[in-house]
Design a protein around this motif. Structure first.
Motif, short mmCIF file in Angstrom:
data_model
loop_
_atom_site.label_atom_id
_atom_site.label_comp_id
_atom_site.label_asym_id
_atom_site.label_seq_id
_atom_site.Cartn_x
_atom_site.Cartn_y
_atom_site.Cartn_z
N PRO A 45 38.61 47.19 34.89
CA PRO A 45 39.71 47.74 35.69
C PRO A 45 41.00 47.00 35.35
O PRO A 45 40.98 45.81 35.05
CB PRO A 45 39.29 47.46 37.13
CG PRO A 45 37.97 46.82 37.09
CD PRO A 45 37.53 46.66 35.69
N GLU A 47 43.58 45.96 37.08
CA GLU A 47 44.20 44.92 37.89
C GLU A 47 43.33 43.68 38.09
O GLU A 47 43.72 42.75 38.77
CB GLU A 47 44.54 45.50 39.27
CG GLU A 47 45.77 46.33 39.23
CD GLU A 47 46.57 46.24 40.50
OE1 GLU A 47 45.99 45.82 41.52
OE2 GLU A 47 47.74 46.57 40.47
N ILE A 48 42.16 43.69 37.53
CA ILE A 48 41.29 42.54 37.74
C ILE A 48 41.82 41.36 36.92
O ILE A 48 42.59 41.54 36.00
CB ILE A 48 39.84 42.92 37.36
CG1 ILE A 48 38.85 41.95 37.98
CG2 ILE A 48 39.67 42.98 35.87
CD1 ILE A 48 38.59 42.21 39.42
N ARG A 80 38.13 36.12 44.19
CA ARG A 80 37.51 37.31 43.62
C ARG A 80 36.24 37.04 42.83
O ARG A 80 35.43 37.92 42.65
CB ARG A 80 38.50 37.95 42.65
CG ARG A 80 39.15 39.15 43.18
CD ARG A 80 40.04 39.73 42.12
NE ARG A 80 41.29 38.99 42.02
CZ ARG A 80 42.34 39.43 41.33
NH1 ARG A 80 42.26 40.58 40.73
NH2 ARG A 80 43.45 38.74 41.25
N MET A 87 30.49 44.01 40.40
CA MET A 87 31.32 44.89 39.58
C MET A 87 30.86 44.92 38.14
O MET A 87 30.86 45.95 37.49
CB MET A 87 32.78 44.42 39.63
CG MET A 87 33.41 44.57 40.96
SD MET A 87 35.00 43.75 40.96
CE MET A 87 35.96 44.87 39.97
N MET A 306 47.11 36.08 35.84
CA MET A 306 47.98 36.96 36.62
C MET A 306 47.22 37.53 37.83
O MET A 306 46.10 38.00 37.69
CB MET A 306 48.46 38.06 35.68
CG MET A 306 48.65 39.42 36.27
SD MET A 306 50.35 39.61 36.74
CE MET A 306 50.21 41.04 37.79
N GLY A 307 47.83 37.43 39.01
CA GLY A 307 47.22 38.01 40.20
C GLY A 307 46.23 37.12 40.91
O GLY A 307 45.64 37.53 41.90
N SER B 245 48.69 47.53 47.51
CA SER B 245 49.85 46.78 47.02
C SER B 245 49.58 46.36 45.59
O SER B 245 48.46 46.01 45.25
CB SER B 245 50.09 45.53 47.85
OG SER B 245 49.70 45.69 49.15
N PHE B 246 50.63 46.35 44.81
CA PHE B 246 50.48 45.93 43.42
C PHE B 246 49.97 44.49 43.38
O PHE B 246 50.40 43.64 44.14
CB PHE B 246 51.83 46.04 42.71
CG PHE B 246 51.79 45.51 41.30
CD1 PHE B 246 51.10 46.21 40.33
CD2 PHE B 246 52.41 44.33 40.97
CE1 PHE B 246 51.04 45.73 39.04
CE2 PHE B 246 52.37 43.84 39.67
CZ PHE B 246 51.67 44.54 38.70
N ALA B 247 49.05 44.23 42.46
CA ALA B 247 48.48 42.89 42.24
C ALA B 247 47.66 42.39 43.41
O ALA B 247 47.48 41.20 43.57
CB ALA B 247 49.56 41.88 41.88
N SER B 252 41.73 45.27 43.83
CA SER B 252 41.26 45.45 42.46
C SER B 252 39.74 45.51 42.42
O SER B 252 39.16 46.18 41.58
CB SER B 252 41.79 44.34 41.56
OG SER B 252 41.18 43.11 41.88
N LYS B 271 49.90 52.96 44.39
CA LYS B 271 50.30 51.55 44.28
C LYS B 271 51.70 51.41 44.85
O LYS B 271 52.59 52.18 44.51
CB LYS B 271 50.36 51.15 42.81
CG LYS B 271 49.01 50.94 42.22
CD LYS B 271 48.59 49.50 42.40
CE LYS B 271 47.10 49.42 42.13
NZ LYS B 271 46.40 48.43 42.88
#
Lengths: 365, 316
Positions: A45, A47-48, A80, A87, A306-307, B245-247, B252, B271
């Motif tokens: 995915p 955004e992971i 996470r 997942m 990131m994230g 929300s983004f990020a 996710s 998003k």
């Protein structure tokens, strides 16, 4: 059953020692490379976080080599990482790989008996006596401690060596040779020999190199591929680096955590800025930054994918530490899009800044 | 004494508790205005770049209250249910705010463990001390606040429309109509009703969540997953719109789990971040609604030729 596992720094050497000792078939996925990441980011995915993508790449590449079982550790949040197993199982299924997952999770969540069941799935494959099996675990622990020790030594001595890149070469040679060993005892002996070799590296103790602490998210600081080999780069620059988060630290921390006596010094150092455990290793990151300052290091570099939720919190706190203590801290966020040129420029600029601060006394004012 | 209460994050769910508690203690409460452009801008200015939009909005609310009160409530919500968490950013929220917004008044940031009344009272004791020293007053205010909170229901379940969409996401994305650009009204205007996660029974959520290999350890994830799986299974809705929300780290993971569960069921992820343009959102909502309508009117769910393309692989 052919077991595989995701890469994370030197962990593969310890796992190799363990399975070699136990006589269980295993597959070490090919070293992390652009290819690994490409495979990973194709299927994962969007955004992971980065570790997930690299791990998927590892599994797919290992599957090509015949692996059918994945060994993975779990955790129970709030980061996470704890959800990875579910997942990744779904994703690999969709990709048509029939992997069996053995998730070593916290006994508090799955129950002690389930944990032993899961461990038994691996250990029953070995025909050795219980005593011998435990011995193999001990070997694996020795290996991980030794490799971490070598890493730490090389990274620190790189600032003092007379011959440029000697430590770096020695460190790489040690890993290359260790990967060739076929039994754990041999590997331990070899690593011990290398440890001695590090004592013979010619040092210039009058040097005052720039000293940096590498802090941040555990996977991205330990796995060199994910941070674009930052420690190797710094070694080539003749910079001494220090990193507290290592696989051996993780093992120790996990074993000690039920007693709440784990990493007391980091807890003490983080108290002023973040007094609660918020998940991931945010608190350790803050503690390390403060500790690096107190130990007289010149700066710190924080790395996270990131994230990453916990590290975002620590990133919000670090500027204050930096300001309060007049201690430079740079944050590098990595993901599959990170370009090496921009990354290197930032590191070099940061090193320049640290060097100038050292040379010009004015910086203290 | 004036207590400032920022209208961000879980305010939408728990404001009766906080408002009643401080009012009963004899403090004056002041709530920041509804989220608007200037609050968002303030938040973006003060907050660390990598954070998600709701956290930035929260920073904006705190900054807007800065000169208007003697103490600001920054709820550090650690747990709402046993063995579950919210999100690491909630646990570190006070630190993020305090170290990034200068000149703040006093801050109420004791950790909140809302797993049961006894642990929640620990928070009340600490927080109440700022206003009054009288233990009995605190006790009484706390009990009143809990009972008011228990009677409070949010949640939207519109019955008057023919078609219905399950609106999922974190509470602050659903109920903050500035952040989500008034999606509820937009959908209603298109003739679509809405159902939110509050209208699914706990037992059903538990049974759905129990089917997972790994117990979700985020309360948001548990609720949303359970809700969407049940809504899909029981046909409570015609499609799902997920506001994310983004990020957002939790989303996710969660979105993947939900997709896995509901397969080809219509599912759209919206998003949002501080740059989201409204026109694009409108277009996507309209397109999604069009699809739902056509699906209902014309489609027989039998592919005409070859294999159908499931939306999990397709354009959504």
């Amino acid at each position: 059953m052919k077991i595989t596992f995701p890469h994370m720094g030197n962990v593969y050497l310890a796992v190799k020692a363990l399975f070699d000792g136990l006589g269980i078939e295993y597959v070490i996925p090919p070293k992390n490379s652009k290819k690994t990441l490409e495979i990973g980011s194709l299927h994962s995915p969007e955004e992971i976080c980065l570790p997930y993508k690299i791990m998927i790449g590892n599994y797919v590449q290992a599957a090509e080599m015949g692996a059918d079982t994945v060994l993975l550790t779990g955790s129970c949040g709030p980061c996470r990482f704890g959800e990875y197993c579910e997942m990744q199982m779904n994703l690999l299924n969709k990709l048509g790989h029939d992997f069996k997952f053995i998730v070593i999770d916290a006994p508090g969540d799955i129950g002690v008996s389930e944990l032993f069941n899961r461990i038994a799935e691996i250990s029953t494959k070995s025909r050795m006596s219980k005593h011998k099996k435990l011995q193999c675990v001990k070997y694996a622990l020795d290996v991980i401690n030794l490799t971490d020790k070598l890493d730490a030594k090389a990274h620190w001595l790189a600032g003092y060596e007379r011959k440029r890149e000697e430590c770096k070469k020695l460190l790489h040679a040690s890993k290359r040779d260790a990967a060739r060993c076929s039994n754990p005892k041999e590997m331990i002996k070899l690593l011990k020999d290398y440890e001695k070799k590090f004592d013979n590296v010619e040092l210039d103790l009058d040097k005052d190199p720039v000293k940096i602490a590498i802090i941040g998210e555990i996977y991205t600081v330990i796995e060199p591929f994910s941070n674009l080999y930052i420690e190797d780069k710094l070694m080539s620059y003749g910079v001494s680096t220090r990193r507290e988060l290592t696989p051996s630290w993780w093992v120790k921390n996990m074993v000690m955590s039920p007693t709440r006596l784990n990493s007391l010094d980091l807890k003490r150092h983080s108290k002023e800025y973040l007094r609660l455990e918020i998940g991931g290793h945010a608190r350790e990151c803050i503690g390390e930054a403060v500790k690096a300052y107190e130990d007289g290091l010149d700066g710190a570099i924080q790395i996270f994918p990131m994230g990453c939720m916990p590290e975002i919190v620590s990133k919000a706190i670090l500027p204050r530490i930096s300001k309060d203590k007049n201690f430079p801290i740079m944050t590098l966020v990595v993901d599959e899009m990170t370009g090496e040129a921009g990354y290197v420029t930032r590191i070099e600029a940061f090193l320049d800044l640290l060097e100038r601060r050292k040379e010009h006394v004015l910086s203290g004012s | 004494m004036k207590i400032g209460i920022p209208k961000g994050l879980l305010y939408y769910k728990y404001h009766p508790f906080f408002m009643t508690f401080f009012t009963e203690l004899g403090a004056e409460t002041i709530v920041s205005e509804d989220t608007n452009k200037s609050i968002l801008d303030l938040g973006v200015k003060h907050c660390v770049d990598e954070a998600c939009m709701p956290v930035k909005v929260f920073h904006g609310h705190v900054a807007s209250l800065r000169d208007k009160c003697d103490a600001i409530l920054i709820p550090r919500i650690m747990q709402i249910r046993k063995r579950e968490y919210i999100c690491p950013k909630f646990c570190g929220l006070p630190e993020m705010v305090v170290y990034n917004i200068p000149d703040l008044p006093a801050v109420i940031s004791e950790p909140i463990y809302a797993t049961d009344d006894k642990r929640l009272y620990e928070w009340a004791k600490e927080a109440g001390r700022l206003v009054t020293r009288d233990r009995n007053t605190i006790r009484r205010a706390f009990e009143k606040a809990v009972s008011v909170q228990n009677e409070y229901d949010i949640g939207i379940n519109t019955l008057s429309y023919e078609m219905k969409v399950a609106l999922a996401g974190h509470p602050y994305n659903i109920y903050d109509s500035y952040s989500n650009m008034n999606i509820v009204r937009k959908l209603n205007a298109l003739g679509i009703g809405i159902i939110t996660e509050e209208f699914v029974d706990e037992e059903e959520v538990d049974s759905e969540v129990g089917k997972l290999f790994k117990r979700p350890f985020w309360t948001f994830a548990r609720n949303t997953y359970g809700f969407l799986a049940t809504a899909y299974e029981k046909k409570l809705c015609d499609g799902v719109i997920y506001i994310s929300s983004f990020a957002c780290g939790i989303d996710s993971v969660l979105i993947e789990l939900v997709k896995e569960r509901i397969g080809d069921f219509p599912f759209m992820v919206l998003k949002i971040d501080e740059h989201t343009g409204e026109a694009g959102v409108n277009t996507r909502i309209e397109a999604f609604v069009d699809m739902l309508e056509r699906r209902k009117t014309y489609e027989d769910n039998v592919p005409s030729y070859g294999q159908c393309v499931p939306c999990s692989q397709g354009s959504f």
